[in-house]
Design an enzyme around this catalytic site. Structure first.
Site, PDB file in Angstrom:
ATOM      1  N   ASP A  45       1.499  -3.983 -12.287  1.00  0.00           N
ATOM      2  CA  ASP A  45       1.777  -3.151 -11.115  1.00  0.00           C
ATOM      3  C   ASP A  45       0.503  -2.459 -10.640  1.00  0.00           C
ATOM      4  O   ASP A  45       0.042  -1.502 -11.261  1.00  0.00           O
ATOM      5  CB  ASP A  45       2.834  -2.094 -11.473  1.00  0.00           C
ATOM      6  CG  ASP A  45       3.216  -1.254 -10.261  1.00  0.00           C
ATOM      7  OD1 ASP A  45       3.981  -1.758  -9.430  1.00  0.00           O
ATOM      8  OD2 ASP A  45       2.716  -0.118 -10.131  1.00  0.00           O
ATOM      9  N   TYR A  50      -5.218   2.154  -5.837  1.00  0.00           N
ATOM     10  CA  TYR A  50      -5.736   2.290  -7.209  1.00  0.00           C
ATOM     11  C   TYR A  50      -7.152   1.730  -7.320  1.00  0.00           C
ATOM     12  O   TYR A  50      -7.849   1.985  -8.309  1.00  0.00           O
ATOM     13  CB  TYR A  50      -4.848   1.562  -8.236  1.00  0.00           C
ATOM     14  CG  TYR A  50      -3.395   1.980  -8.279  1.00  0.00           C
ATOM     15  CD1 TYR A  50      -2.942   3.136  -7.640  1.00  0.00           C
ATOM     16  CD2 TYR A  50      -2.459   1.216  -8.961  1.00  0.00           C
ATOM     17  CE1 TYR A  50      -1.605   3.492  -7.660  1.00  0.00           C
ATOM     18  CE2 TYR A  50      -1.118   1.584  -8.991  1.00  0.00           C
ATOM     19  CZ  TYR A  50      -0.696   2.711  -8.340  1.00  0.00           C
ATOM     20  OH  TYR A  50       0.624   3.059  -8.376  1.00  0.00           O
ATOM     21  N   LYS A  75       0.707  -2.646  -3.293  1.00  0.00           N
ATOM     22  CA  LYS A  75       1.392  -1.732  -2.361  1.00  0.00           C
ATOM     23  C   LYS A  75       0.528  -1.417  -1.146  1.00  0.00           C
ATOM     24  O   LYS A  75      -0.705  -1.329  -1.256  1.00  0.00           O
ATOM     25  CB  LYS A  75       1.733  -0.415  -3.077  1.00  0.00           C
ATOM     26  CG  LYS A  75       2.357  -0.606  -4.452  1.00  0.00           C
ATOM     27  CD  LYS A  75       2.775   0.676  -5.128  1.00  0.00           C
ATOM     28  CE  LYS A  75       3.180   0.419  -6.582  1.00  0.00           C
ATOM     29  NZ  LYS A  75       2.059   0.519  -7.536  1.00  0.00           N
ATOM     30  N   HIS A 108       4.140   1.943  -0.106  1.00  0.00           N
ATOM     31  CA  HIS A 108       3.868   2.881  -1.208  1.00  0.00           C
ATOM     32  C   HIS A 108       4.602   4.215  -1.022  1.00  0.00           C
ATOM     33  O   HIS A 108       4.946   4.891  -2.000  1.00  0.00           O
ATOM     34  CB  HIS A 108       2.358   3.129  -1.288  1.00  0.00           C
ATOM     35  CG  HIS A 108       1.867   3.481  -2.651  1.00  0.00           C
ATOM     36  ND1 HIS A 108       0.656   3.072  -3.127  1.00  0.00           N
ATOM     37  CD2 HIS A 108       2.419   4.208  -3.663  1.00  0.00           C
ATOM     38  CE1 HIS A 108       0.479   3.537  -4.359  1.00  0.00           C
ATOM     39  NE2 HIS A 108       1.546   4.237  -4.690  1.00  0.00           N
TER      40      HIS A 108
END
Ligand code: NDP
Length: 271
Positions: A45, A50, A75, A108
């Site tokens: 994930d 990120y 996302k 997200h």
């Protein structure tokens, strides 16, 4: 470890995924993903925000595990929401990960004014095969109800924070009634309740760790669980949750721990 759940479009999703939020980009993320794949995880994930989509793709490629055996989620970040922006952002994510498709692409966050246009873009992405499934994250009931009024594709997944300390029963009930799978983020409470006496007592009784007890609770609640660690030993430990069971009494004691604990961001006030 190969336990999967079927999404509403027939795609299967592994019930355990490695989260890589705050896994530093570069070797740290790559090593965590390699360790997870070695330990038997088949679900990673990540997210554009990120900053480690590239590392996830590289690590999967280098692992030797065939692409089609790994379920990769990423996302759409908030500043990329809107129809055209979302299509462009998806292409960038796909390029960074470096495969033809992602398995699951999520909104997200329910960005006001933009989320419905973004969703139309995701519908196009799934229809064109860029993603095998699409879904949302941090959608509470009002966001889901609004989306379901106009969506032509029902989200396959809603990824929200869930642990015994934040059970999200109303949102989970709506998701279940509409065939939306709930994936639990921060299932270890970011470490904040691993020393809770009830969790500790149950862990001792079943000869497991508190982290394993929290993850097992999630599995028995029919959730997909997404623990994050970059430490090999913990990655393995968090994966060893399919060979024991919590009995009804332990589950009841964990169910009684609800305290509305939000460890990250809280979407419940988003209009
Ligand atoms: P988690 O609840 O998974 O907790 C992670 C923390 O627990 C880290 O500090 C980790 O440290 C530690 N930890 C991991 N395993 C163990 C263990 N066995 N024993 C003791 N400590 C442990 O928090 P996250 O917030 O990272 O959530 C998990 C994933 O969910 C994210 O990585 C991301 O993929 C997703 N997520 C999604 C969000 C969204 O808005 N959609 C928001 C937040 C998370 P260490 O790494 O040092 O082991």
């Amino acid at each position: 470890m190969n336990d999967t759940i079927q999404l509403n479009n027939g795609v299967t999703m592994p019930r355990l995924g490695l989260g890589v939020f705050r896994a530093p980009r570069g070797e740290a993320t790559q090593q965590a993903v390699r360790e997870a794949l070695l330990a038997g995880y088949r679900h990673i994930d990540t997210a554009r925000v990120y900053g480690n989509e590239l590392d996830v793709g590289d690590a999967v490629r280098e692992s030797g595990v065939p692409r089609e055996e790994v379920f990769i989620t990423t996302k759409l970040w908030n500043e990329d929401q809107g129809y055209d922006q979302a299509l462009r952002a998806f292409e960038s994510s796909r390029r960074r990960i470096g495969f033809d498709y992602v398995d699951l692409y999520l909104l997200h966050w329910p960005v006001p004014e933009k989320r419905l246009d973004s969703w139309r873009a995701l519908e196009r992405i799934v229809s064109e095969g860029g993603a095998r499934a699409i879904g949302v994250s941090n959608f509470m009931n009002r966001h889901l109800e609004e989306l379901l009024l106009t969506a032509s594709v029902v989200p396959a997944v809603n990824q929200i924070e869930v642990s015994p300390f934040l059970q999200q029963r109303a949102t989970r009930a709506l998701c279940t009634s509409r065939g939306i799978v709930v994936a639990a983020y921060s299932p270890l409470t970011k470490g904040k309740r691993l020393d809770h006496p009830v969790v500790d007592e149950i862990a001792r009784a079943v000869q497991r760790t508190p982290a394993q007890v929290l993850l097992r609770w999630g599995l028995q609640q029919e959730l997909v669980v997404l623990p994050k660690s970059t430490r090999p030993e913990r990655i393995r430990q968090n994966g060893a949750i399919f060979d024991f069971e919590l009995d009804a009494e332990a589950m009841q004691r964990l169910d009684a721990l609800e305290e509305g604990l939000v460890t990250g961001w809280d979407p419940s006030m988003v209009p």
